[in-house]
Design a protein around this motif. Structure first.
Motif, PDB file in Angstrom:
ATOM      1  N   CYS A  90      -4.291  -0.240   0.327  1.00 47.94           N
ATOM      2  CA  CYS A  90      -4.876  -1.442   0.920  1.00 47.94           C
ATOM      3  C   CYS A  90      -6.348  -1.183   1.260  1.00 47.94           C
ATOM      4  O   CYS A  90      -6.809  -0.048   1.224  1.00 47.94           O
ATOM      5  CB  CYS A  90      -4.089  -1.854   2.162  1.00 47.94           C
ATOM      6  N   ASN A 100       1.060  -1.803   4.063  1.00 46.70           N
ATOM      7  CA  ASN A 100       0.423  -3.098   4.268  1.00 46.70           C
ATOM      8  C   ASN A 100       0.359  -3.774   2.893  1.00 46.70           C
ATOM      9  O   ASN A 100       0.562  -3.123   1.876  1.00 46.70           O
ATOM     10  CB  ASN A 100      -0.991  -2.848   4.806  1.00 46.70           C
ATOM     11  N   CYS A 154       0.311   2.996   3.754  1.00 47.00           N
ATOM     12  CA  CYS A 154       0.698   2.376   5.034  1.00 47.00           C
ATOM     13  C   CYS A 154       1.661   1.193   4.888  1.00 47.00           C
ATOM     14  O   CYS A 154       2.113   0.662   5.879  1.00 47.00           O
ATOM     15  CB  CYS A 154      -0.557   1.934   5.786  1.00 47.00           C
ATOM     16  N   CYS A 186      -6.844   1.387   4.252  1.00 50.27           N
ATOM     17  CA  CYS A 186      -6.657   2.801   3.890  1.00 50.27           C
ATOM     18  C   CYS A 186      -7.803   3.296   3.000  1.00 50.27           C
ATOM     19  O   CYS A 186      -8.158   4.461   3.029  1.00 50.27           O
ATOM     20  CB  CYS A 186      -5.325   3.006   3.185  1.00 50.27           C
ATOM     21  N   CYS A 212       0.857  -1.192   0.000  1.00 45.72           N
ATOM     22  CA  CYS A 212       0.000   0.000   0.000  1.00 45.72           C
ATOM     23  C   CYS A 212       0.893   1.242   0.000  1.00 45.72           C
ATOM     24  O   CYS A 212       1.862   1.312   0.751  1.00 45.72           O
ATOM     25  CB  CYS A 212      -0.866  -0.027   1.258  1.00 45.72           C
TER      26      CYS A 212
HETATM   27 ZN   LIG Z   1      -2.805   1.026   3.549  1.00 49.90          ZN
END
Ligand SMILES: [Zn+2]
Length: 199
Positions: free
Chosen positions: A68, A61, A59, A71, A56
Protein backbone atom coordinates in the motif's frame (compact mmCIF):
# COMPACT_ATOMS: atom_id res chain seq x y z
CA UNK A 1 -43.16 -9.12 -11.54
CA UNK A 2 -40.17 -7.76 -13.51
CA UNK A 3 -38.23 -9.27 -16.38
CA UNK A 4 -35.48 -11.58 -15.06
CA UNK A 5 -32.58 -9.15 -15.87
CA UNK A 6 -34.25 -6.41 -13.82
CA UNK A 7 -34.97 -8.82 -10.99
CA UNK A 8 -31.35 -9.85 -11.02
CA UNK A 9 -30.12 -6.26 -10.79
CA UNK A 10 -32.49 -5.49 -7.92
CA UNK A 11 -31.34 -8.65 -6.13
CA UNK A 12 -27.68 -7.61 -6.49
CA UNK A 13 -28.34 -4.07 -5.19
CA UNK A 14 -30.24 -5.55 -2.22
CA UNK A 15 -27.04 -7.28 -1.08
CA UNK A 16 -25.32 -3.93 -0.49
CA UNK A 17 -25.14 -2.63 3.10
CA UNK A 18 -27.95 -0.25 3.99
CA UNK A 19 -29.88 -0.94 0.79
CA UNK A 20 -33.35 -2.35 1.30
CA UNK A 21 -35.73 -3.69 -1.34
CA UNK A 22 -37.26 -0.34 -2.19
CA UNK A 23 -33.92 1.42 -2.58
CA UNK A 24 -32.63 -1.46 -4.70
CA UNK A 25 -35.62 -1.03 -6.96
CA UNK A 26 -35.10 2.73 -7.17
CA UNK A 27 -31.42 2.27 -8.08
CA UNK A 28 -32.26 -0.30 -10.76
CA UNK A 29 -34.83 1.98 -12.38
CA UNK A 30 -32.47 4.93 -12.16
CA UNK A 31 -29.92 2.96 -14.19
CA UNK A 32 -32.54 1.83 -16.69
CA UNK A 33 -33.61 5.43 -17.25
CA UNK A 34 -30.05 6.71 -17.53
CA UNK A 35 -27.68 6.53 -20.47
CA UNK A 36 -25.88 3.39 -21.62
CA UNK A 37 -22.65 5.25 -20.99
CA UNK A 38 -23.39 5.90 -17.31
CA UNK A 39 -24.40 2.29 -16.73
CA UNK A 40 -21.24 1.04 -18.41
CA UNK A 41 -19.06 3.41 -16.38
CA UNK A 42 -20.54 1.99 -13.17
CA UNK A 43 -20.05 -1.61 -14.31
CA UNK A 44 -16.45 -0.83 -15.37
CA UNK A 45 -15.66 0.88 -12.06
CA UNK A 46 -16.88 -2.17 -10.14
CA UNK A 47 -14.91 -4.55 -12.34
CA UNK A 48 -11.74 -2.43 -12.15
CA UNK A 49 -11.76 -2.10 -8.39
CA UNK A 50 -12.06 -5.87 -8.01
CA UNK A 51 -9.33 -6.53 -10.57
CA UNK A 52 -6.81 -3.93 -9.42
CA UNK A 53 -7.25 -3.56 -5.70
CA UNK A 54 -5.92 -6.24 -3.40
CA UNK A 55 -4.42 -6.40 0.06
CA UNK A 56 -0.98 -4.99 0.92
CA UNK A 57 1.36 -7.89 1.53
CA UNK A 58 2.86 -6.15 4.58
CA UNK A 59 -0.08 -4.58 6.45
CA UNK A 60 -3.21 -5.94 4.66
CA UNK A 61 -4.53 -2.46 3.93
CA UNK A 62 -6.10 -2.02 0.48
CA UNK A 63 -3.43 -1.64 -2.20
CA UNK A 64 -3.25 -1.26 -5.98
CA UNK A 65 0.10 -3.06 -6.08
CA UNK A 66 2.04 -5.46 -3.83
CA UNK A 67 2.24 -2.88 -1.02
CA UNK A 68 0.00 0.00 0.00
CA UNK A 69 1.00 3.67 -0.24
CA UNK A 70 1.66 3.93 3.49
CA UNK A 71 4.04 0.93 3.58
CA UNK A 72 5.79 2.26 0.49
CA UNK A 73 6.31 5.68 2.12
CA UNK A 74 9.79 5.67 3.66
CA UNK A 75 9.06 8.76 5.75
CA UNK A 76 6.59 6.75 7.84
CA UNK A 77 8.00 5.47 11.14
CA UNK A 78 8.44 1.68 10.80
CA UNK A 79 8.90 1.25 14.56
CA UNK A 80 5.31 2.26 15.28
CA UNK A 81 2.46 -0.02 14.21
CA UNK A 82 -1.21 0.89 14.61
CA UNK A 83 -3.52 -2.13 14.60
CA UNK A 84 -7.02 -1.57 13.19
CA UNK A 85 -9.95 -3.76 12.23
CA UNK A 86 -10.72 -2.55 8.70
CA UNK A 87 -9.09 -0.55 5.88
CA UNK A 88 -11.71 2.18 6.49
CA UNK A 89 -10.19 2.67 9.97
CA UNK A 90 -6.85 3.52 8.35
CA UNK A 91 -8.60 6.38 6.55
CA UNK A 92 -10.20 7.59 9.81
CA UNK A 93 -6.83 7.67 11.60
CA UNK A 94 -5.03 9.25 8.64
CA UNK A 95 -7.58 12.08 8.72
CA UNK A 96 -6.46 13.06 12.24
CA UNK A 97 -2.86 13.73 11.01
CA UNK A 98 -1.67 12.55 14.43
CA UNK A 99 -0.13 9.26 13.39
CA UNK A 100 3.09 8.92 11.39
CA UNK A 101 3.72 5.20 11.80
CA UNK A 102 2.58 2.16 9.84
CA UNK A 103 -0.59 0.07 10.10
CA UNK A 104 -1.70 -3.51 10.46
CA UNK A 105 -5.23 -4.31 9.29
CA UNK A 106 -6.75 -7.36 11.00
CA UNK A 107 -9.73 -7.80 8.68
CA UNK A 108 -12.28 -7.77 11.50
CA UNK A 109 -12.58 -8.39 15.25
CA UNK A 110 -12.67 -11.56 17.30
CA UNK A 111 -16.20 -12.80 17.80
CA UNK A 112 -16.44 -16.51 18.70
CA UNK A 113 -20.27 -16.33 18.57
CA UNK A 114 -20.09 -15.31 14.91
CA UNK A 115 -17.35 -17.84 14.24
CA UNK A 116 -14.53 -15.29 13.99
CA UNK A 117 -11.49 -16.87 15.67
CA UNK A 118 -7.86 -15.63 15.80
CA UNK A 119 -6.92 -17.65 12.71
CA UNK A 120 -9.60 -15.82 10.69
CA UNK A 121 -7.83 -12.50 11.25
CA UNK A 122 -4.30 -11.34 10.37
CA UNK A 123 -3.12 -11.84 13.94
CA UNK A 124 -0.37 -14.40 13.27
CA UNK A 125 0.91 -12.00 10.59
CA UNK A 126 1.06 -9.20 13.17
CA UNK A 127 3.05 -11.38 15.56
CA UNK A 128 5.42 -12.21 12.74
CA UNK A 129 5.94 -8.51 12.02
CA UNK A 130 6.71 -7.58 15.61
CA UNK A 131 8.93 -10.64 16.11
CA UNK A 132 11.04 -9.68 13.11
CA UNK A 133 12.21 -6.79 15.27
CA UNK A 134 12.49 -3.04 14.78
CA UNK A 135 9.06 -2.30 16.28
CA UNK A 136 9.02 -0.25 19.49
CA UNK A 137 5.30 0.32 19.94
CA UNK A 138 2.05 -1.37 18.93
CA UNK A 139 -0.93 0.99 19.16
CA UNK A 140 -4.14 -1.02 19.30
CA UNK A 141 -6.94 0.95 17.65
CA UNK A 142 -9.67 -1.65 17.38
CA UNK A 143 -13.21 -0.32 17.85
CA UNK A 144 -14.43 0.48 21.39
CA UNK A 145 -17.03 -2.29 21.11
CA UNK A 146 -17.24 -5.64 22.94
CA UNK A 147 -15.57 -7.50 20.08
CA UNK A 148 -13.01 -4.71 19.55
CA UNK A 149 -12.05 -4.73 23.25
CA UNK A 150 -11.75 -8.53 23.31
CA UNK A 151 -9.52 -8.34 20.24
CA UNK A 152 -7.37 -5.63 21.84
CA UNK A 153 -6.84 -7.73 24.96
CA UNK A 154 -6.01 -10.84 22.95
CA UNK A 155 -3.46 -8.98 20.83
CA UNK A 156 -1.90 -7.08 23.75
CA UNK A 157 -1.28 -10.38 25.56
CA UNK A 158 -0.02 -12.13 22.45
CA UNK A 159 2.38 -9.35 21.46
CA UNK A 160 3.80 -9.00 24.97
CA UNK A 161 4.30 -12.76 25.29
CA UNK A 162 6.34 -12.82 22.11
CA UNK A 163 8.26 -9.55 22.45
CA UNK A 164 8.51 -8.75 26.19
CA UNK A 165 10.15 -5.31 25.89
CA UNK A 166 7.66 -3.83 23.42
CA UNK A 167 5.24 -1.01 24.32
CA UNK A 168 1.59 -1.90 23.76
CA UNK A 169 -0.87 0.99 23.91
CA UNK A 170 -4.59 1.48 23.40
CA UNK A 171 -6.43 4.60 22.25
CA UNK A 172 -7.43 6.80 25.19
CA UNK A 173 -11.02 6.91 26.35
CA UNK A 174 -13.26 9.63 25.03
CA UNK A 175 -14.27 7.63 22.00
CA UNK A 176 -17.97 6.85 21.93
CA UNK A 177 -18.31 3.41 23.52
CA UNK A 178 -19.96 0.82 21.33
CA UNK A 179 -19.42 2.78 18.13
CA UNK A 180 -17.02 2.14 15.28
CA UNK A 181 -13.94 4.29 14.74
CA UNK A 182 -15.23 5.48 11.41
CA UNK A 183 -18.01 7.39 13.20
CA UNK A 184 -15.66 9.23 15.57
CA UNK A 185 -14.90 12.82 14.57
CA UNK A 186 -11.31 13.69 13.70
CA UNK A 187 -10.69 15.78 16.80
CA UNK A 188 -11.88 13.09 19.23
CA UNK A 189 -9.97 10.38 17.42
CA UNK A 190 -6.85 12.56 17.22
CA UNK A 191 -6.99 13.23 20.96
CA UNK A 192 -7.51 9.53 21.68
CA UNK A 193 -4.38 8.81 19.66
CA UNK A 194 -2.23 11.42 21.36
CA UNK A 195 -3.48 10.32 24.79
CA UNK A 196 -3.04 6.61 24.20
CA UNK A 197 -2.19 4.59 27.31
CA UNK A 198 -0.26 1.42 27.99
CA UNK A 199 -2.27 -1.80 28.27
ZN1 LIG B 1 0.70 -1.70 3.73
Amino acid sequence: MYAPPIQRLIAEFSKLPGVGGRTAQRLAFHLLRGSDEDARALADAIREVKERIGLCEVCYNLADGPTCRICADERRDPELICVVEEPSDVISIERTHEFRGRYHVLGGALSPIDGVDPEDLKIAELYERVQTGGVREVVIATNPTTTGEATALHIATGVRERVPGIAVTRLASGLPVGADLEYADELTLGRALVGRRAV
